[in-house]
Write an enzyme that holds these catalytic residues in place. Structure first.
Site, PDB file in Angstrom:
ATOM      1  N   ASP A 192      19.706  17.764  -6.690  1.00 50.02           N
ATOM      2  CA  ASP A 192      20.420  16.955  -7.688  1.00 50.02           C
ATOM      3  C   ASP A 192      21.474  16.095  -7.008  1.00 50.02           C
ATOM      4  O   ASP A 192      21.790  16.283  -5.831  1.00 50.02           O
ATOM      5  CB  ASP A 192      21.076  17.874  -8.735  1.00 50.02           C
ATOM      6  CG  ASP A 192      21.460  17.108  -9.994  1.00 50.02           C
ATOM      7  OD1 ASP A 192      21.031  15.947 -10.149  1.00 50.02           O
ATOM      8  OD2 ASP A 192      22.189  17.662 -10.828  1.00 50.02           O
ATOM      9  N   HIS A 330      12.346  13.239 -16.466  1.00 49.94           N
ATOM     10  CA  HIS A 330      13.799  13.188 -16.671  1.00 49.94           C
ATOM     11  C   HIS A 330      14.438  11.949 -16.036  1.00 49.94           C
ATOM     12  O   HIS A 330      15.254  11.267 -16.669  1.00 49.94           O
ATOM     13  CB  HIS A 330      14.417  14.469 -16.099  1.00 49.94           C
ATOM     14  CG  HIS A 330      15.908  14.537 -16.172  1.00 49.94           C
ATOM     15  ND1 HIS A 330      16.606  14.430 -17.352  1.00 49.94           N
ATOM     16  CD2 HIS A 330      16.858  14.708 -15.194  1.00 49.94           C
ATOM     17  CE1 HIS A 330      17.906  14.531 -17.117  1.00 49.94           C
ATOM     18  NE2 HIS A 330      18.082  14.699 -15.815  1.00 49.94           N
TER      19      HIS A 330
HETATM   20 FE1  N7H Z   1      19.976  14.876 -14.920  1.00 49.94          FE
HETATM   21  N1  N7H Z   1      18.628  18.853 -12.524  1.00 49.94           N
HETATM   22  O1  N7H Z   1      19.529  19.190 -11.776  1.00 49.94           O
HETATM   23  O2  N7H Z   1      17.605  19.462 -12.659  1.00 49.94           O
HETATM   24  N2  N7H Z   1      19.036  15.214 -13.140  1.00 49.94           N
HETATM   25  N3  N7H Z   1      20.104  16.866 -15.248  1.00 49.94           N
HETATM   26  N4  N7H Z   1      21.072  14.519 -16.623  1.00 49.94           N
HETATM   27  N5  N7H Z   1      20.020  12.897 -14.513  1.00 49.94           N
HETATM   28  C1  N7H Z   1      18.625  14.260 -12.254  1.00 49.94           C
HETATM   29  O3  N7H Z   1      18.325  11.632  -9.176  1.00 49.94           O
HETATM   30  C2  N7H Z   1      19.554  17.880 -14.499  1.00 49.94           C
HETATM   31  C3  N7H Z   1      21.493  15.454 -17.512  1.00 49.94           C
HETATM   32  C4  N7H Z   1      20.607  11.911 -15.282  1.00 49.94           C
HETATM   33  O4  N7H Z   1      18.903   7.424 -11.251  1.00 49.94           O
HETATM   34  C5  N7H Z   1      17.891  14.872 -11.202  1.00 49.94           C
HETATM   35  O5  N7H Z   1      20.127  12.768  -8.623  1.00 49.94           O
HETATM   36  C6  N7H Z   1      19.792  19.142 -15.164  1.00 49.94           C
HETATM   37  C7  N7H Z   1      22.107  14.830 -18.658  1.00 49.94           C
HETATM   38  C8  N7H Z   1      20.516  10.635 -14.598  1.00 49.94           C
HETATM   39  O6  N7H Z   1      16.800   7.952 -11.105  1.00 49.94           O
HETATM   40  C9  N7H Z   1      17.883  16.205 -11.438  1.00 49.94           C
HETATM   41  C10 N7H Z   1      20.510  18.861 -16.296  1.00 49.94           C
HETATM   42  C11 N7H Z   1      22.026  13.478 -18.428  1.00 49.94           C
HETATM   43  C12 N7H Z   1      19.833  10.878 -13.408  1.00 49.94           C
HETATM   44  C13 N7H Z   1      18.622  16.434 -12.667  1.00 49.94           C
HETATM   45  C14 N7H Z   1      20.699  17.436 -16.342  1.00 49.94           C
HETATM   46  C15 N7H Z   1      21.387  13.306 -17.128  1.00 49.94           C
HETATM   47  C16 N7H Z   1      19.528  12.301 -13.387  1.00 49.94           C
HETATM   48  C17 N7H Z   1      17.204  14.167 -10.017  1.00 49.94           C
HETATM   49  C18 N7H Z   1      21.043  19.783 -17.338  1.00 49.94           C
HETATM   50  C19 N7H Z   1      22.473  12.349 -19.284  1.00 49.94           C
HETATM   51  C20 N7H Z   1      19.516   9.867 -12.327  1.00 49.94           C
HETATM   52  C21 N7H Z   1      18.153  13.994  -8.886  1.00 49.94           C
HETATM   53  C22 N7H Z   1      21.251  21.064 -17.147  1.00 49.94           C
HETATM   54  C23 N7H Z   1      22.588  12.382 -20.591  1.00 49.94           C
HETATM   55  C24 N7H Z   1      18.157   9.241 -12.533  1.00 49.94           C
HETATM   56  C25 N7H Z   1      18.919  12.692  -8.906  1.00 49.94           C
HETATM   57  C26 N7H Z   1      17.923   8.117 -11.543  1.00 49.94           C
HETATM   58  C27 N7H Z   1      18.867  12.924 -12.354  1.00 49.94           C
HETATM   59  C28 N7H Z   1      18.896  17.671 -13.259  1.00 49.94           C
HETATM   60  C29 N7H Z   1      21.385  16.827 -17.345  1.00 49.94           C
HETATM   61  C30 N7H Z   1      21.182  12.082 -16.530  1.00 49.94           C
HETATM   62  C31 N7H Z   1      17.173  17.225 -10.529  1.00 49.94           C
HETATM   63  C32 N7H Z   1      19.340  20.523 -14.753  1.00 49.94           C
HETATM   64  C33 N7H Z   1      22.712  15.551 -19.860  1.00 49.94           C
HETATM   65  C34 N7H Z   1      21.060   9.316 -15.079  1.00 49.94           C
END
Ligand code: N7H
Length: 464
Positions: A192, A330
């Site tokens: 992440d 996601h």
């Molecule tokens: Fe997410 N995860 O850790 O599994 N997220 N996220 N997120 N997320 C991303 O690109 C995760 C949540 C965004 O620019 C990755 O850095 C988990 C919320 C955005 O291509 C992973 C939870 C919101 C991106 C996860 C969670 C977002 C992103 C890939 C909750 C907004 C960038 C790694 C527990 C409302 C996308 C990365 C891009 C990426 C995870 C929540 C947003 C692995 C577990 C609530 C904008």
């Protein structure tokens, strides 16, 4: 034209995230506004650890130069934000910020966000947080850095505010980066914190082709590109809205779901243990849009080929009937890049600065064996933007919770975001029309805060 806001003036978590092995989140209630202002002025004195973007940059520069065999450098910074009630308690008017979601507070937004509800007005959040909210959460202090220093720094800050009768502390959460090989990964096992927008005038690493390029005003109130730049009060310039959410993750259930699904999708062909693992990893990565190492499916759709960080964000989406990265993944839901007109992607960009909380699921221990979550773990989600409606709200409600988003080709709609898409806890369809029986991520607490600039903290939020 407004001059660029200096990096010494901006709180460090906003643009480049405070460097953190450990982070304490302290929600506080202001008991005496005058005493609070006095105590805060003391905390803003040099050497007390308020971390600006410039301070973060110095620490990161030192990290990159240090001898890799040596211990990580000891440090700790704090940042601060205020809720709508906190701003009013200090004699300013939160309404002058003109942010409709901030003015409502997150509790009132929970239903619209799709959170599971206990009754028509109350989300199924944890009692401890709901109690704190009913007493009045006026602000949040983040203390981040090396664990030992954070513990000591937190105690000093609490003493300065609580010991003087200025404030009481009503809710606490500790986040820690995951140990060993899971460092930089979150509890589900995926890497992440890779993708952040490229902020013009501030981001120092080279721009990666396909990385969303934004003006600073998408994050910073009153800066170039803030759609409400001309109507912001002087005390708000250089600040940012912080969305805080405690998101609980159901890790054994998520992994079991991937295995069961992979077996079912094999069309009755019996899979050996290694094939099961491979098939479930592929499906999981299709849910995220990245492999566990962070490699995007859009670049490597069939297998995890680890990539250097300098290239890992360098892609745009192809809009095919059978896409390399599922439309409902996601990362495609939350940052659709060129899948929608780029000005809309830009407008809704956020900086994410969260950290995992809780212990990892240990292999062959009770939770892993029973495939059942028994301990509380998840993500302390933190996101910054200049307009909450454009950033977090758009991403959660209009994108993650909207089965038809993003615009797609092919018969099956993208579905809900399989990681964060919500339908009040009811079953919903994820990628490829797969029914998702459970929310593997469940909100447990949350509030909106405003993190002012450091000069504004001195001039308007504190006094000698
Ligand atoms: Fe997410 N995860 O850790 O599994 N997220 N996220 N997120 N997320 C991303 O690109 C995760 C949540 C965004 O620019 C990755 O850095 C988990 C919320 C955005 O291509 C992973 C939870 C919101 C991106 C996860 C969670 C977002 C992103 C890939 C909750 C907004 C960038 C790694 C527990 C409302 C996308 C990365 C891009 C990426 C995870 C929540 C947003 C692995 C577990 C609530 C904008």
């Amino acid at each position: 034209m407004a001059a660029q806001i200096p990096i010494t003036d901006i709180q460090g978590d906003i643009l480049d995230r405070l460097p953190k092995d450990c982070e304490h989140f302290h929600c506080f209630h202001i008991k005496d506004a005058e005493k609070f202002k006095g105590a805060l002025r003391g905390l803003l004195a040099p050497g007390k650890g308020m971390g600006s973007v410039a301070d973060v940059k110095d620490v990161r520069d030192q990290f990159s130069k240090r001898d890799k065999s040596s211990e990580r450098q000891e440090h700790s910074f704090f940042n601060i934000g205020f809720s709508k009630d906190g701003i009013d308690a200090l004699g300013l008017k939160h309404k002058d910020l003109h942010d409709e979601h901030f003015s409502k507070g997150q509790l009132a937004d929970a239903k619209a966000l799709g959170d599971p509800m206990a009754d028509k007005d109350t989300p199924r959040w944890e009692d401890e947080f709901l109690k704190a909210a009913s007493e009045g959460i006026h602000g949040i202090i983040l203390v981040a850095g090396n664990k030992q220093n954070v513990t000591q720094h937190s105690a000093e800050i609490r003493e300065a505010l609580e010991g003087t009768g200025a404030a009481s502390f009503v809710y606490f959460l500790e986040g820690d980066v995951l140990p060993g090989k899971l460092r930089k990964h979150e509890h589900f096992g995926w890497r992440d914190g890779i993708s952040q927008p490229f902020v013009e005038g501030y981001t120092t690493e080279p721009h990666q082709e396909g990385q969303t390029r934004i003006q600073p005003g998408v994050l910073l109130v009153g800066a170039k590109g803030d759609p409400f730049q001309s109507s912001r009060p002087p005390w708000a310039v250089g600040g940012s809205f912080m969305v805080f959410r405690k998101l609980r993750q159901f890790v054994p259930e998520f992994h079991q779901f991937l295995v069961d699904k992979a077996i079912k999708e094999s069309g009755g062909v019996i899979l050996g243990p290694d094939e099961q693992v491979a098939a479930s990893k592929l499906l999981g990565s299709q849910f995220f849009g990245r492999w566990e190492s962070g490699t995007p499916l859009e670049i490597h759709p069939a297998q995890d080929v680890p990539m250097p960080d300098s290239q890992i964000n360098s892609f745009t989406y192809t809009k095919d009937n059978t896409p390399r990265c599922p439309y409902g993944a996601h990362i495609r839901k939350t940052n659709p890049r060129n899948n929608i007109p780029i000005n809309l992607t830009v407008k809704s960009s956020i900086v994410r600065a969260g950290i995992p909380y809780g212990e990892v699921v240990e292999k062959d221990k009770e939770e892993d064996n029973q495939k059942k979550t028994l301990k509380d773990r998840g993500l302390a989600f933190v996101a910054y933007q200049s307009v909450i409606k454009h950033g977090f709200i758009e991403q959660q409600i209009a994108w993650a919770n909207e089965p038809e988003f993003p615009p797609h080709r092919g018969k099956t709609p993208p579905g809900f975001d399989a990681i964060i898409g919500q339908n009040h806890g009811q079953e919903r369809q994820g990628i490829f029309g797969i029914p998702l029986p459970k929310d593997f991520v469940q909100p447990r607490a949350g509030e909106y805060f405003f993190a002012p600039s450091i000069p504004a903290l001195r001039k308007f939020f504190s006094k000698a």
